[in-house]
Design an enzyme around this catalytic site. Sequence first.
Site, PDB file in Angstrom:
ATOM      1  N   CYS A  33      48.469  14.765 -17.326  1.00  0.00           N
ATOM      2  CA  CYS A  33      49.448  15.471 -18.150  1.00  0.00           C
ATOM      3  C   CYS A  33      48.771  16.534 -19.006  1.00  0.00           C
ATOM      4  O   CYS A  33      47.553  16.549 -19.171  1.00  0.00           O
ATOM      5  CB  CYS A  33      50.162  14.498 -19.101  1.00  0.00           C
ATOM      6  SG  CYS A  33      50.979  13.100 -18.310  1.00  0.00           S
ATOM      7  N   ASP A 471      36.813  54.885 -34.325  1.00  0.00           N
ATOM      8  CA  ASP A 471      38.200  55.172 -33.951  1.00  0.00           C
ATOM      9  C   ASP A 471      39.002  55.623 -35.172  1.00  0.00           C
ATOM     10  O   ASP A 471      38.925  55.016 -36.253  1.00  0.00           O
ATOM     11  CB  ASP A 471      38.834  53.921 -33.352  1.00  0.00           C
ATOM     12  CG  ASP A 471      40.265  54.156 -32.917  1.00  0.00           C
ATOM     13  OD1 ASP A 471      40.455  54.607 -31.779  1.00  0.00           O
ATOM     14  OD2 ASP A 471      41.169  53.895 -33.726  1.00  0.00           O
TER      15      ASP A 471
END
Length: 526
Positions: A33, A471
């Site tokens: 599971c 940037d």
Amino acid sequence: MIDDETRYRAVDSRDARFDGVFFTAVTSTGIYCRPSCPAVTPKRVNCTFYPTAAAAQGAGFRACRRCRPDSVPGSPEWNHRADLVGRAMRLIGDGVVDREGVAGLAERLGYSARQLQRQLTAELGAGPIALARAQRAQAARLLLQTTRLPVTEVAFAAGFASVRQFNDTVREVYDRTPSGLRAEVRGAGGGGSAGGPQAAVAGALSLRLAYRGSIDTGHLMDFLALRAVPGVEEVVSGARGVRTYRRTLRLPHGQAIAEVDALPPGDAVRPDRGWLDCRLRLTDLRDLTTAVHRLRALFDLDADPQAVAEQLGADPLLGPLVAGRPGLRSPGHVDPHELAVRAVLGQQVTVAAARTLAGRLAARYGTPLSMGTARPTSGEGEPSGGLSVLFPEAGALADADPADLAMPASRQQALRGLCAALAEGTVRLDPGVDREQAAEQLLALRGIGPWTVGYLRMRALGDPDVFLPGDLGVRHGLVRLGAPGDARSAAAAALAWSPWRSYAVHQLWASASDGPSDGASASDAR
């Protein structure tokens, strides 16, 4: 690393954050599971833990029919690990074993097949064949439960070499025959986690892309819409205000159109929603696994947002941003070559200018969209909505007419050199590439500087720890927060944000008044 006692506590509390990180096998029932399975928690003495579904299957356990452990998000480890195992898992996820075999996978990684088998088995409990087999089983279940393809066609579409191998695998993994697995959805009234069987559209699939934690789909849609290349991709609004990202895909066996919905407005604040609705139309169903893997990378669905938030949220500068934008992701891309071209087009120009030029090149050198029998769900025929073309291949742009390249001569040379290197294979950007080696190869090309390389590491190669100090959007975001915006100060501040600096970049872009720049630093124009 987490120990077995921690794993059991996660199972006992049904903690969905660990879905895909490990799997719980229950010796008393013979099933495995996901940690968040809603069934009664098994006794500790009956639990064995495995790092992959393939390892649990190899030990003789069957998938739980209640929690469907094969449909969980992938482990976030494969996002940031740059070692052999991480690189191999990304390539296996992209379908390389199905297309090229174990020998092809080993060659891409620069190891022998025996070394690769030994390393994967030691760490993951399963070798490349078993890992690919588990992936094929999941694809088979999806095809059985979402299409009305004959079972024999499902077998080969899912990547199995024979119908017998397909039948045996489905029985071992799901404890059902293929027909029985398909009947489960019919018996539930056509529901199920992936939607009911479809008959009207050949090659069309509806599925759910699972994720963990919270997710800011508003940021994802804004980010993608700002950069959408005309004819190749678009963001459209639908019913109830739900936005949909649509794009064409070039895949190993054919073409595709992908559609992924943002969360409905009412679900945007629910971290437990757990999936994004997706629709795929494939000219060849063998591309299903690859298409899903690339879309997951685009939307960064295997990330662990809680781990990111714990690190960045504790920072005095970024903490308020993280609290205000829970679940912010770092988008990847579906085609590294396409992104590399677009990164060069975006050097020292606005996002809008780069998008316009990319659209012109796509219209001139791209491959026309030809979906065959996989007709659009909108019924509009081809082209599908605003989609009409696949982005050009690198080889086509390496020989592009200079008259079609509306950019300075130096950038034309950079674009041609990059495309030639990608087409020849002297620069590789596939999911299993060594990121440091790829960066060195890119920097050796004329006109490719640190910003372009960093941007490609962040998006094309899925590196979660990239910072872009030069940037413009990053610098504006820092200034808006009252911090120094020069590149040196930005790089120094970012040291505290490792190993999640790519997410810090997106937080700063989102905070900048003019949005992310995608503009290059001066070093990219050498």
